[in-house]
Design an enzyme around this catalytic site. Structure first.
Site, PDB file in Angstrom:
ATOM      1  N   LYS A   9       0.857  -1.215  -0.088  1.00  0.00           N
ATOM      2  CA  LYS A   9       0.008  -0.074  -0.011  1.00  0.00           C
ATOM      3  C   LYS A   9       1.005   1.358  -0.166  1.00  0.00           C
ATOM      4  O   LYS A   9       2.086   1.094   0.166  1.00  0.00           O
ATOM      5  CB  LYS A   9      -0.975   0.105   1.252  1.00  0.00           C
ATOM      6  CG  LYS A   9      -1.878  -1.175   1.307  1.00  0.00           C
ATOM      7  CD  LYS A   9      -2.873  -1.027   2.479  1.00  0.00           C
ATOM      8  CE  LYS A   9      -3.794  -2.246   2.420  1.00  0.00           C
ATOM      9  NZ  LYS A   9      -4.621  -2.171   3.787  1.00  0.00           N
ATOM     10  N   HIS A 115      -1.939  -5.090   1.509  1.00  0.00           N
ATOM     11  CA  HIS A 115      -2.974  -6.075   1.273  1.00  0.00           C
ATOM     12  C   HIS A 115      -2.905  -7.396   0.729  1.00  0.00           C
ATOM     13  O   HIS A 115      -1.918  -7.489  -0.089  1.00  0.00           O
ATOM     14  CB  HIS A 115      -4.066  -5.304   0.227  1.00  0.00           C
ATOM     15  CG  HIS A 115      -5.261  -6.097  -0.171  1.00  0.00           C
ATOM     16  ND1 HIS A 115      -6.285  -5.938   0.545  1.00  0.00           N
ATOM     17  CD2 HIS A 115      -5.236  -6.935  -1.269  1.00  0.00           C
ATOM     18  CE1 HIS A 115      -7.206  -6.944  -0.061  1.00  0.00           C
ATOM     19  NE2 HIS A 115      -6.744  -7.592  -1.160  1.00  0.00           N
ATOM     20  N   GLU A 126      -9.921  -9.784  -7.338  1.00  0.00           N
ATOM     21  CA  GLU A 126      -9.111  -8.771  -7.466  1.00  0.00           C
ATOM     22  C   GLU A 126      -7.732  -8.738  -8.310  1.00  0.00           C
ATOM     23  O   GLU A 126      -7.439  -7.840  -9.050  1.00  0.00           O
ATOM     24  CB  GLU A 126      -8.174  -8.914  -5.841  1.00  0.00           C
ATOM     25  CG  GLU A 126      -9.386  -8.590  -4.913  1.00  0.00           C
ATOM     26  CD  GLU A 126      -8.715  -8.599  -3.557  1.00  0.00           C
ATOM     27  OE1 GLU A 126      -7.861  -9.256  -3.481  1.00  0.00           O
ATOM     28  OE2 GLU A 126      -9.583  -8.408  -2.499  1.00  0.00           O
TER      29      GLU A 126
HETATM   30  O1  DGI Z   1      -7.992  -7.683   4.929  1.00  0.00           O
HETATM   31  P1  DGI Z   1      -7.436  -6.496   5.709  1.00  0.00           P
HETATM   32  O2  DGI Z   1      -6.815  -5.559   5.059  1.00  0.00           O
HETATM   33  O3  DGI Z   1      -6.873  -7.112   6.900  1.00  0.00           O
HETATM   34  O4  DGI Z   1      -8.877  -6.066   6.560  1.00  0.00           O
HETATM   35  P2  DGI Z   1     -10.330  -5.697   5.774  1.00  0.00           P
HETATM   36  O5  DGI Z   1     -10.483  -6.078   4.514  1.00  0.00           O
HETATM   37  O6  DGI Z   1     -11.416  -5.946   7.019  1.00  0.00           O
HETATM   38  O7  DGI Z   1     -10.248  -4.063   5.688  1.00  0.00           O
HETATM   39  C1  DGI Z   1      -9.704  -3.483   4.693  1.00  0.00           C
HETATM   40  C2  DGI Z   1      -8.687  -2.337   4.894  1.00  0.00           C
HETATM   41  O8  DGI Z   1      -9.632  -1.462   5.884  1.00  0.00           O
HETATM   42  C3  DGI Z   1      -7.940  -2.665   6.299  1.00  0.00           C
HETATM   43  O9  DGI Z   1      -6.729  -2.998   5.630  1.00  0.00           O
HETATM   44  C4  DGI Z   1      -7.924  -1.369   7.038  1.00  0.00           C
HETATM   45  C5  DGI Z   1      -9.183  -0.559   6.970  1.00  0.00           C
HETATM   46  N1  DGI Z   1      -9.836  -0.766   7.869  1.00  0.00           N
HETATM   47  C6  DGI Z   1     -10.884  -2.110   8.314  1.00  0.00           C
HETATM   48  N2  DGI Z   1     -11.342  -1.990   9.480  1.00  0.00           N
HETATM   49  C7  DGI Z   1     -10.844  -0.532  10.028  1.00  0.00           C
HETATM   50  C8  DGI Z   1     -10.314   0.116   8.822  1.00  0.00           C
HETATM   51  N3  DGI Z   1      -9.822   1.321   8.663  1.00  0.00           N
HETATM   52  C9  DGI Z   1     -10.439   2.002  10.009  1.00  0.00           C
HETATM   53  N4  DGI Z   1     -10.112   3.430  10.107  1.00  0.00           N
HETATM   54  N5  DGI Z   1     -11.177   1.647  11.013  1.00  0.00           N
HETATM   55  C10 DGI Z   1     -11.643   0.480  10.902  1.00  0.00           C
HETATM   56  O10 DGI Z   1     -12.673  -0.208  11.779  1.00  0.00           O
END
Ligand code: DGI
Length: 138
Positions: A9, A115, A126
């Site tokens: 990222k 990611h 993706e």
């Molecule tokens: O697959 P991941 O990247 O581990 O996680 P995800 O698909 O649940 O979420 C995608 C991205 O979104 C993650 O890398 C960071 C962001 N994100 C997820 N949950 C939150 C978040 N950002 C904020 N600010 N707050 C959250 O609760």
């Protein structure tokens, strides 16, 4: 052989972590098939994170992903989807174990350097989103 989509990222690129991240997957024995350095469009970023479009942090997420260059990659290897998720570590820095990429290199929830697709289906979606036309990349 199983494939996945991994992306350094914008924070990872800015912090000079491309080599470190690629190295971990190379050392694990996985194969890098495709790699592109690009600044994502808003459309691609919104589509990539479509599952989060109702979340309060969606706007911030898209803004962050489009804030600078990312390294979009296709990797291949046995059980790579599940294993790469283990290597990446949990989203929340409180849960990301030392030894994982996020556990070692990231300290915030939103700027977490990498990611990785969370299922084989997500990986297919993706990879076709980020590497739209096969012919232009092979
Ligand atoms: O697959 P991941 O990247 O581990 O996680 P995800 O698909 O649940 O979420 C995608 C991205 O979104 C993650 O890398 C960071 C962001 N994100 C997820 N949950 C939150 C978040 N950002 C904020 N600010 N707050 C959250 O609760």
């Amino acid at each position: 052989m199983e494939k996945t989509f991994l992306m350094v990222k914008p924070d990872g690129v800015k912090r000079g972590l491309i080599g470190e991240i690629i190295s971990r997957f190379e050392k694990k024995g996985y194969t890098l098939n495709r790699l592109e350095l690009l600044t994502p469009s808003v459309e691609v970023a919104q589509s990539h994170y479509a599952e989060h479009k109702e979340k309060p942090f969606f706007g911030e997420l898209v803004e962050f992903l489009t804030s600078g260059p990312v390294v979009a990659m296709e990797w291949e290897g046995e059980n790579i989807v599940a294993v790469s998720r283990l290597m990446i570590g949990k989203t929340n820095p409180l849960d990301a174990q030392p030894g994982t990429i996020r556990g070692d290199l990231a300290s915030t929830m939103s700027q977490n350097v990498i990611h990785g697709s969370d299922s084989v289906e997500s990986a297919e979606r993706e990879l076709s989103l980020w590497f739209a036309t096969e012919a232009s990349h092979v």
